[in-house]
Design a protein around this motif. Sequence first.
Motif, mmCIF file in Angstrom:
data_model
loop_
_atom_site.group_PDB
_atom_site.id
_atom_site.type_symbol
_atom_site.label_atom_id
_atom_site.label_comp_id
_atom_site.label_asym_id
_atom_site.label_seq_id
_atom_site.Cartn_x
_atom_site.Cartn_y
_atom_site.Cartn_z
ATOM 1 N N ARG A 74 0.832 -1.207 0.000
ATOM 2 C CA ARG A 74 0.000 0.000 0.000
ATOM 3 C C ARG A 74 0.863 1.252 0.000
ATOM 4 O O ARG A 74 0.566 2.239 -0.689
ATOM 5 C CB ARG A 74 -0.918 -0.015 1.224
ATOM 6 N N PHE A 84 -4.593 -8.532 -1.283
ATOM 7 C CA PHE A 84 -5.554 -7.432 -1.324
ATOM 8 C C PHE A 84 -6.982 -7.966 -1.183
ATOM 9 O O PHE A 84 -7.853 -7.273 -0.636
ATOM 10 C CB PHE A 84 -5.399 -6.641 -2.618
ATOM 11 N N ASP A 141 -8.423 3.502 -6.698
ATOM 12 C CA ASP A 141 -9.043 4.229 -5.592
ATOM 13 C C ASP A 141 -8.104 5.300 -5.034
ATOM 14 O O ASP A 141 -8.535 6.429 -4.770
ATOM 15 C CB ASP A 141 -9.436 3.247 -4.491
ATOM 16 N N ALA A 174 -8.008 -2.238 -8.160
ATOM 17 C CA ALA A 174 -9.006 -1.362 -7.543
ATOM 18 C C ALA A 174 -8.366 -0.447 -6.510
ATOM 19 O O ALA A 174 -8.735 0.736 -6.395
ATOM 20 C CB ALA A 174 -10.109 -2.204 -6.902
ATOM 21 N N TYR A 175 -7.399 -0.970 -5.758
ATOM 22 C CA TYR A 175 -6.740 -0.141 -4.738
ATOM 23 C C TYR A 175 -5.942 0.980 -5.388
ATOM 24 O O TYR A 175 -5.988 2.129 -4.932
ATOM 25 C CB TYR A 175 -5.828 -0.991 -3.868
ATOM 26 N N GLY A 179 -10.547 -7.026 1.100
ATOM 27 C CA GLY A 179 -11.789 -6.673 0.439
ATOM 28 C C GLY A 179 -11.645 -5.879 -0.834
ATOM 29 O O GLY A 179 -12.596 -5.228 -1.274
ATOM 30 N N THR A 180 -10.482 -5.925 -1.475
ATOM 31 C CA THR A 180 -10.303 -5.181 -2.706
ATOM 32 C C THR A 180 -9.376 -5.980 -3.618
ATOM 33 O O THR A 180 -9.197 -7.180 -3.442
ATOM 34 C CB THR A 180 -9.736 -3.770 -2.420
ATOM 35 N N SER A 181 -8.837 -5.334 -4.620
ATOM 36 C CA SER A 181 -7.870 -5.949 -5.526
ATOM 37 C C SER A 181 -6.755 -4.946 -5.763
ATOM 38 O O SER A 181 -6.929 -3.743 -5.506
ATOM 39 C CB SER A 181 -8.533 -6.311 -6.861
ATOM 40 N N GLN A 207 -17.189 6.729 -8.234
ATOM 41 C CA GLN A 207 -16.715 6.779 -6.859
ATOM 42 C C GLN A 207 -17.362 7.903 -6.057
ATOM 43 O O GLN A 207 -17.646 7.731 -4.863
ATOM 44 C CB GLN A 207 -15.188 6.951 -6.830
#
Length: 311
Positions: free
Chosen positions: A209, A241, A254, A250-251, A245-247, A296
């Motif tokens: 991250r 990821f 986002d 997607a992260y 709860g994401t990928s 979003q």
Amino acid sequence: MGAHIAGSAEEWVHVISESFVPLSLANVSGSFHGSAEQTVLLPGVTVTDVHTYGSSVVLRTPRLVRVAPREDYLFSLHLGGAGAVLQDEREAVLRPGGGALYDTTRPYRLVFPTDTWELVLQVPRRPLRDRVRGIDELSGRALSADHPAARVLAAFLRELAGVSKDLTPEQRAEFGLTAVDLLATALRATAGEETSAPSGRQALLRAMRSCVQEHLTDSSFTPAVLARLHGISPRYAADLFGEAGTSPAAYIRDQRLQAAHRALTDPRQSHRTIAGIAAHLGFTDRTTFTRAFVRQYGMTPADLRAGQRPA
């Protein structure tokens, strides 16, 4: 790579340069020969069983660092014979069961005056630098065979090298992550860090991250690049990821959208165009950026900048 046998110094230079990084050889005995059997655990993470017969000095020279740059750490677990690692004006004398770390971005020497047996773990720089503070001070320093963390690492690497052929690719990947974690733990112990320092899957996810934050403005930064920088497969990155709860994709998207939202609502950046902000944050297509932004935030970037509320 599998097993490679070299019957001469010239052949050995080729074997070790292909196995690890470009290297040269000096002070080689006339009867020198050697073998290297390598297992790929993850992209960029390998463990290699190395046997040499006769004396030699392996060199990563300043010229090779310059013309053939690499971004890896190597850890030699010494299992037999005599040897030493020299880097940054430090010398680590290798004793059976102990080892030493060395950095391929800087010159080093490996001195082997006798027949030797080594297990060499190769890891991309990023995963270790994310886990071990002050790692630059650890290259060329011996990891004692008597240290409990070193003993765990040594036992794991020996067993892993022995059974790697019988493991599935997924199992090798899992054990590759474990090997990196155990090496980081042993290095932190050497450096005197707290044992509660981050490690394992959650530490890796935090490091990834953080890496995304550092590359928000790089349009070529993709989930595949993120995985490669951390020495893991894209599938393993997706699993990490997914637990949150994401990928990866997607992260990354986002975080870029959040950065765009901050820029669009920052009066100090009102002079920047929406297209310019989007391009700066890795969105090469304005339409794609707008659609993602609307999904979003429920409004277009232009509406946000104009002060309108979401629909």
